[in-house]
Design a protein around this motif. Structure first.
Motif, PDB file in Angstrom:
ATOM      1  N   GLY A   1     -37.378  38.404  19.769  1.00 41.68           N
ATOM      2  CA  GLY A   1     -38.745  37.903  19.945  1.00 41.68           C
ATOM      3  C   GLY A   1     -39.765  39.002  19.703  1.00 41.68           C
TER       4      GLY A   1
ATOM      5  N   GLU B   1     -39.105  50.277  23.372  1.00 39.03           N
ATOM      6  CA  GLU B   1     -37.830  49.654  23.748  1.00 39.03           C
ATOM      7  C   GLU B   1     -37.039  50.614  24.628  1.00 39.03           C
ATOM      8  OE1 GLU B   1     -35.919  46.747  23.511  1.00 39.03           O
ATOM      9  OE2 GLU B   1     -34.486  48.009  24.606  1.00 39.03           O
TER      10      GLU B   1
ATOM     11  N   HIS C   1     -33.824  50.605  25.382  1.00 40.06           N
ATOM     12  CA  HIS C   1     -32.511  51.003  24.873  1.00 40.06           C
ATOM     13  C   HIS C   1     -32.655  51.852  23.607  1.00 40.06           C
ATOM     14  CE1 HIS C   1     -31.025  47.511  27.375  1.00 40.06           C
ATOM     15  NE2 HIS C   1     -30.310  48.545  27.792  1.00 40.06           N
TER      16      HIS C   1
ATOM     17  N   ARG D   1     -30.596  41.189  23.880  1.00 39.58           N
ATOM     18  CA  ARG D   1     -29.367  40.417  24.121  1.00 39.58           C
ATOM     19  C   ARG D   1     -28.530  40.281  22.853  1.00 39.58           C
ATOM     20  NH1 ARG D   1     -32.756  38.877  28.266  1.00 39.58           N
ATOM     21  NH2 ARG D   1     -31.787  37.985  30.131  1.00 39.58           N
TER      22      ARG D   1
ATOM     23  N   THR E   1     -23.916  34.353  19.000  1.00 45.47           N
ATOM     24  CA  THR E   1     -22.925  34.344  17.926  1.00 45.47           C
ATOM     25  C   THR E   1     -23.136  33.169  16.978  1.00 45.47           C
ATOM     26  OG1 THR E   1     -21.532  33.118  19.436  1.00 45.47           O
ATOM     27  CG2 THR E   1     -21.066  35.469  19.233  1.00 45.47           C
ATOM     28  N   LEU E   2     -23.873  32.131  17.439  1.00 43.91           N
ATOM     29  CA  LEU E   2     -24.070  30.929  16.619  1.00 43.91           C
ATOM     30  C   LEU E   2     -25.477  30.966  16.027  1.00 43.91           C
ATOM     31  CD1 LEU E   2     -22.800  28.485  19.377  1.00 43.91           C
ATOM     32  CD2 LEU E   2     -21.581  28.885  17.249  1.00 43.91           C
TER      33      LEU E   2
ATOM     34  N   VAL F   1     -40.548  51.010  30.071  1.00 47.79           N
ATOM     35  CA  VAL F   1     -41.852  50.763  30.707  1.00 47.79           C
ATOM     36  C   VAL F   1     -41.624  50.485  32.186  1.00 47.79           C
ATOM     37  CG1 VAL F   1     -43.836  49.202  30.780  1.00 47.79           C
ATOM     38  CG2 VAL F   1     -42.871  49.904  28.580  1.00 47.79           C
TER      39      VAL F   1
ATOM     40  N   ASN G   1     -42.105  41.367  25.688  1.00 43.67           N
ATOM     41  CA  ASN G   1     -40.894  40.662  25.245  1.00 43.67           C
ATOM     42  C   ASN G   1     -39.811  40.753  26.332  1.00 43.67           C
ATOM     43  OD1 ASN G   1     -38.244  41.448  22.909  1.00 43.67           O
ATOM     44  ND2 ASN G   1     -38.882  39.433  23.535  1.00 43.67           N
TER      45      ASN G   1
ATOM     46  N   TYR H   1     -39.472  39.074  35.308  1.00 44.69           N
ATOM     47  CA  TYR H   1     -39.394  40.499  35.651  1.00 44.69           C
ATOM     48  C   TYR H   1     -40.711  41.221  35.334  1.00 44.69           C
ATOM     49  CZ  TYR H   1     -38.585  45.239  33.750  1.00 44.69           C
ATOM     50  OH  TYR H   1     -38.714  46.550  33.366  1.00 44.69           O
TER      51      TYR H   1
ATOM     52  N   GLN I   1     -37.613  34.369  25.455  1.00 43.59           N
ATOM     53  CA  GLN I   1     -36.942  33.152  25.902  1.00 43.59           C
ATOM     54  C   GLN I   1     -37.469  32.537  27.197  1.00 43.59           C
ATOM     55  OE1 GLN I   1     -32.781  34.134  26.156  1.00 43.59           O
ATOM     56  NE2 GLN I   1     -33.007  35.332  28.014  1.00 43.59           N
TER      57      GLN I   1
ATOM     58  N   GLY J   1     -32.808  30.891  22.773  1.00 43.54           N
ATOM     59  CA  GLY J   1     -32.059  30.699  21.523  1.00 43.54           C
ATOM     60  C   GLY J   1     -32.807  31.385  20.388  1.00 43.54           C
ATOM     61  N   ILE J   2     -32.056  31.806  19.391  1.00 41.36           N
ATOM     62  CA  ILE J   2     -32.665  32.571  18.297  1.00 41.36           C
ATOM     63  C   ILE J   2     -33.808  31.802  17.627  1.00 41.36           C
ATOM     64  CG2 ILE J   2     -32.211  33.628  16.040  1.00 41.36           C
ATOM     65  CD1 ILE J   2     -29.319  34.158  17.205  1.00 41.36           C
TER      66      ILE J   2
HETATM   67  C1  LIG Z   1     -24.264  35.827  25.944  1.00 36.56           C
HETATM   68  C2  LIG Z   1     -25.338  35.135  25.158  1.00 36.56           C
HETATM   69  C3  LIG Z   1     -24.982  34.282  24.138  1.00 36.56           C
HETATM   70  C4  LIG Z   1     -25.979  33.634  23.403  1.00 36.56           C
HETATM   71  N1  LIG Z   1     -25.617  32.847  22.350  1.00 36.56           N
HETATM   72  C5  LIG Z   1     -26.572  32.356  21.532  1.00 36.56           C
HETATM   73  C6  LIG Z   1     -26.212  31.744  20.309  1.00 36.56           C
HETATM   74  O1  LIG Z   1     -25.032  31.648  19.979  1.00 36.56           O
HETATM   75  N2  LIG Z   1     -27.206  31.283  19.494  1.00 36.56           N
HETATM   76  C7  LIG Z   1     -28.520  31.413  19.823  1.00 36.56           C
HETATM   77  O2  LIG Z   1     -29.394  30.972  19.054  1.00 36.56           O
HETATM   78  N3  LIG Z   1     -28.899  32.026  20.991  1.00 36.56           N
HETATM   79  C8  LIG Z   1     -27.957  32.508  21.831  1.00 36.56           C
HETATM   80  N4  LIG Z   1     -28.309  33.181  22.966  1.00 36.56           N
HETATM   81  C9  LIG Z   1     -29.721  33.282  23.313  1.00 36.56           C
HETATM   82  C10 LIG Z   1     -30.428  34.366  22.511  1.00 36.56           C
HETATM   83  O3  LIG Z   1     -29.594  35.465  22.357  1.00 36.56           O
HETATM   84  C11 LIG Z   1     -31.688  34.787  23.257  1.00 36.56           C
HETATM   85  O4  LIG Z   1     -32.476  33.649  23.554  1.00 36.56           O
HETATM   86  C12 LIG Z   1     -32.529  35.785  22.486  1.00 36.56           C
HETATM   87  O5  LIG Z   1     -31.755  36.806  21.899  1.00 36.56           O
HETATM   88  C13 LIG Z   1     -33.552  36.362  23.448  1.00 36.56           C
HETATM   89  O6  LIG Z   1     -34.402  37.213  22.758  1.00 36.56           O
HETATM   90  P1  LIG Z   1     -35.687  37.801  23.475  1.00 36.56           P
HETATM   91  O7  LIG Z   1     -36.416  38.544  22.435  1.00 36.56           O
HETATM   92  O8  LIG Z   1     -36.404  36.720  24.197  1.00 36.56           O
HETATM   93  O9  LIG Z   1     -35.162  38.744  24.652  1.00 36.56           O
HETATM   94  P2  LIG Z   1     -34.147  39.963  24.768  1.00 36.56           P
HETATM   95  O10 LIG Z   1     -33.100  39.920  23.748  1.00 36.56           O
HETATM   96  O11 LIG Z   1     -33.700  39.982  26.187  1.00 36.56           O
HETATM   97  O12 LIG Z   1     -35.074  41.234  24.481  1.00 36.56           O
HETATM   98  C14 LIG Z   1     -35.905  41.817  25.447  1.00 36.56           C
HETATM   99  C15 LIG Z   1     -35.983  43.295  25.145  1.00 36.56           C
HETATM  100  O13 LIG Z   1     -36.877  43.916  26.078  1.00 36.56           O
HETATM  101  C16 LIG Z   1     -36.312  45.161  26.434  1.00 36.56           C
HETATM  102  N5  LIG Z   1     -36.886  45.564  27.728  1.00 36.56           N
HETATM  103  C17 LIG Z   1     -36.743  44.923  28.919  1.00 36.56           C
HETATM  104  N6  LIG Z   1     -37.426  45.571  29.871  1.00 36.56           N
HETATM  105  C18 LIG Z   1     -38.002  46.645  29.284  1.00 36.56           C
HETATM  106  C19 LIG Z   1     -38.828  47.688  29.767  1.00 36.56           C
HETATM  107  N7  LIG Z   1     -39.205  47.767  31.047  1.00 36.56           N
HETATM  108  N8  LIG Z   1     -39.247  48.654  28.891  1.00 36.56           N
HETATM  109  C20 LIG Z   1     -38.889  48.590  27.573  1.00 36.56           C
HETATM  110  N9  LIG Z   1     -38.094  47.615  27.072  1.00 36.56           N
HETATM  111  C21 LIG Z   1     -37.665  46.646  27.915  1.00 36.56           C
HETATM  112  C22 LIG Z   1     -34.827  44.892  26.502  1.00 36.56           C
HETATM  113  O14 LIG Z   1     -34.061  46.082  26.448  1.00 36.56           O
HETATM  114  C23 LIG Z   1     -34.642  44.007  25.283  1.00 36.56           C
HETATM  115  O15 LIG Z   1     -34.380  44.756  24.127  1.00 36.56           O
HETATM  116  C24 LIG Z   1     -27.347  33.836  23.725  1.00 36.56           C
HETATM  117  C25 LIG Z   1     -27.693  34.694  24.766  1.00 36.56           C
HETATM  118  C26 LIG Z   1     -26.701  35.340  25.475  1.00 36.56           C
HETATM  119  C27 LIG Z   1     -27.098  36.281  26.568  1.00 36.56           C
END
Ligand SMILES: Cc1cc2nc3c(=O)[nH]c(=O)nc-3n(C[C@H](O)[C@H](O)[C@H](O)COP(=O)(O)OP(=O)(O)OC[C@H]3O[C@@H](n4cnc5c(N)ncnc54)[C@H](O)[C@@H]3O)c2cc1C
Length: 514
Positions: free
Chosen positions: A35, A54, A56, A62, A78-79, A269, A298, A303, A484, A491-492
């Motif tokens: 995102g 970031e 990490h 995730r 994975t999907l 952060v 993001n 949190y 999310q 989801g992606i």
């Molecule tokens: C096990 C699993 C399986 C999944 N399978 C699927 C699938 O098959 N298909 C699909 O479409 N979706 C799937 N999903 C859902 C999808 O992966 C997520 O909805 C999506 O990746 C979330 O992205 P995001 O950008 O919202 O958040 P995140 O990926 O959680 O990114 C948030 C980022 O913020 C960073 N962050 C947090 N706090 C701080 C801070 N204080 N300072 C700096 N950085 C910080 C984190 O390190 C992270 O990099 C799955 C999720 C999981 C957990």
């Protein structure tokens, strides 16, 4: 403390690889998840200056990567479905996606394994799909076609009316047109009742409703609108980025940097400093302070409110969180020819399994999913070896019913290894070269997930659209959200949509013309 409000900038006519004008509004994005990265790209395309912080050392959140003993494991999603949203991002900024990612369509999409040992391949090849369905339930073929037709309609209603647009204004969500669409399409009836209208066997009813688990929601407690997911799988197909799912955030990070986005890894952060009804600065764990113009969070929304802002999201204690996942990554020094890239193992009593998960218990007979991406991309494991990922849906931490994963985790791992051997992965234990597990406790630790949930806030009908936390803070006018736990959800494809919606809103509210 005050921050000078810089003059807003129209999107420049020159290619964006050049440095942005110093006068452009600056956005600090917190988190390089899918995102955050997609939003950074879109913001830069609108002419904003963008810095991503970031915590990490790598992008993806995730959608991460674990490397061990020559194996490369995707750690989360994975999907890959509804791939047009990924293609759309690259198209929007005028970059050919093929330069960044090689996407392969899978066939079959996945194999469903039922408790009696029978299987069904879910595929986007209609003739093969119909053949498989007739084998499971003779006569169900034409009903399946009608199911596809109805869910195609729900897909359009869901995407056009509620998902793929900003709905933070009441009138955009609650209006006669939307109400009429939902009623006529019976989108709010129970998902189980809906699938029973088409399929007589539990096998097919489960096969075309379990997908709500992708949203962390029980298929026995979901509205029919979520049948748009099985439709999206069959009609749109499933894809795989060669190099693994983690190739996706890597590609987005590369594109972002080429466009002039600055990504700083290892930057955790810790809090926000408020000033005059806005965020004045972002404070990092190492004590440094980054002056804020606009902030886009993001990191998980609950949190961000509770920890970074020091205020709980209103009524958060009454919100449902999605379920979580127990993950196993197994590197094995042999191949399992009977495995497909994606396999879903349905338990004897899916309802009992889901009831356990959503009442806070690890099910005795879990549903689980096995991913073997080496089947599509052998480079993910050493020669002659395979990369096996197992996901078991488990509860997130319900208040008062928390599970001690330091005890339950190793037990569940042993139970799952037995189960996988019985399933057909012969001598699995003997062939494991490297392994790791990831539990709800790790989701809390690594991703600050409030209840250790995997999929953000739940997606019950009272927690989506207008009812989901909005993508801007109601009072702090320069704090926006992507990802999310804001609209539209998990989801992606959803977080990619979330990035477009929030950037549209930021551009509109900050007077930047797209
Ligand atoms: C096990 C699993 C399986 C999944 N399978 C699927 C699938 O098959 N298909 C699909 O479409 N979706 C799937 N999903 C859902 C999808 O992966 C997520 O909805 C999506 O990746 C979330 O992205 P995001 O950008 O919202 O958040 P995140 O990926 O959680 O990114 C948030 C980022 O913020 C960073 N962050 C947090 N706090 C701080 C801070 N204080 N300072 C700096 N950085 C910080 C984190 O390190 C992270 O990099 C799955 C999720 C999981 C957990």
């Amino acid at each position: 403390m005050t921050t000078t409000r810089a003059r807003s900038l129209r999107r420049p006519a020159t290619p964006l690889a050049s440095a942005p004008a110093d006068s452009a509004r600056h956005v600090t994005v917190i988190g390089a998840g899918l995102g955050g990265l997609a939003a950074a790209i879109r913001l830069r395309h609108h002419g904003f200056r963008v810095t991503v912080l970031e915590r990490h050392a790598h992008p993806g959140g995730r959608c991460g990567l674990w490397e061990s003993a020559g194996f490369r494991f995707d750690t989360g999603p994975t999907l890959l479905l509804m791939v047009d949203y990924l293609r759309g991002l690259f198209a929007e900024v005028g970059r050919p996606i093929e330069r960044y990612l090689e996407l392969r369509q899978l066939d079959p999409n996945y194999r469903v394994h039922y408790a009696d040992g029978t299987t069904l391949d879910i595929t986007s090849r209609l003739n093969a799909m119909l053949e498989g369905i007739e084998r499971i339930e003779p006569g169900a073929g034409p009903r399946f076609l009608r199911f596809l037709s109805e869910t195609a309609h729900l897909y359009r209603i869901g995407l056009d009316g509620f998902v793929d647009r900003n709905v933070h204004r009441r009138g955009d969500f609650f209006n006669l047109r939307n109400a009429g669409l939902l009623l006529r399409a019976r989108a709010m009836e129970q998902l189980q009742r809906m699938v029973r209208r088409y399929f007589a066997t539990e096998k097919l009813q489960h096969t075309f409703s379990f997908q709500s688990l992708y949203l962390g929601l029980s298929p026995f407690d979901s509205p029919a609108i979520y049948s748009l997911l099985p439709y999206a799988e069959v009609a749109g197909g499933l894809y795989f980025p060669m190099g693994g799912m983690h190739a996706m955030p890597r590609a987005l990070a590369r594109l972002a940097e080429e466009m002039g986005v600055r990504i700083e890894y290892g930057r955790d952060v810790e809090s926000f400093e408020r000033a005059d009804g806005r965020i004045g600065a972002v404070i990092l764990a190492d004590g440094s302070r980054v002056e804020a113009d606009l902030v886009l969070a993001n990191a998980d929304l609950p949190y961000v409110y509770e920890t970074l802002l020091g205020e709980k999201y209103p009524r958060i204690d009454r919100f449902d969180f999605s379920c979580s996942a127990f993950l196993m990554y197994l590197g094995v020094n042999r191949s399992y020819p009977e495995l497909t890239h994606h396999a879903l193992v349905v338990p004897r009593d899916l309802r009992a399994t889901c009831d356990a998960i959503f009442s806070g218990r690890v099910p005795d007979d879990p549903a689980y999913y096995i991913c073997n991406p080496s089947k599509t991309d052998p480079s993910l494991a050493p020669p002659g070896s395979e990369n096996i990922y197992v996901l078991v849906p488990v509860p997130s931490q319900l208040p008062g019913r928390e599970i001690d994963w330091s005890i339950r985790g190793p037990r569940l791992e042993a139970e799952m290894l037995d189960r996988l051997e019985r399933f057909g992965l012969t001598d699995l234990r003997r062939h494991i070269v490297t392994r790791r597990t990831f539990t709800p406790a790790d989701f809390a630790l690594e991703f600050s997930a409030t209840r250790g949930e995997a999929f953000g806030l739940a997606h019950g009908i009272d927690q989506v659209g207008y009812f989901r936390p909005h993508n801007r803070h109601p009072r702090l006018g320069n704090l926006y959200f992507v990802g999310q736990s804001t609209h539209p959800g998990c989801g992606i494809p959803m977080v990619l949509i979330s990035s477009r919606l929030v950037v549209e809103r930021m551009a509109e509210e900050q007077g930047v013309r797209p």
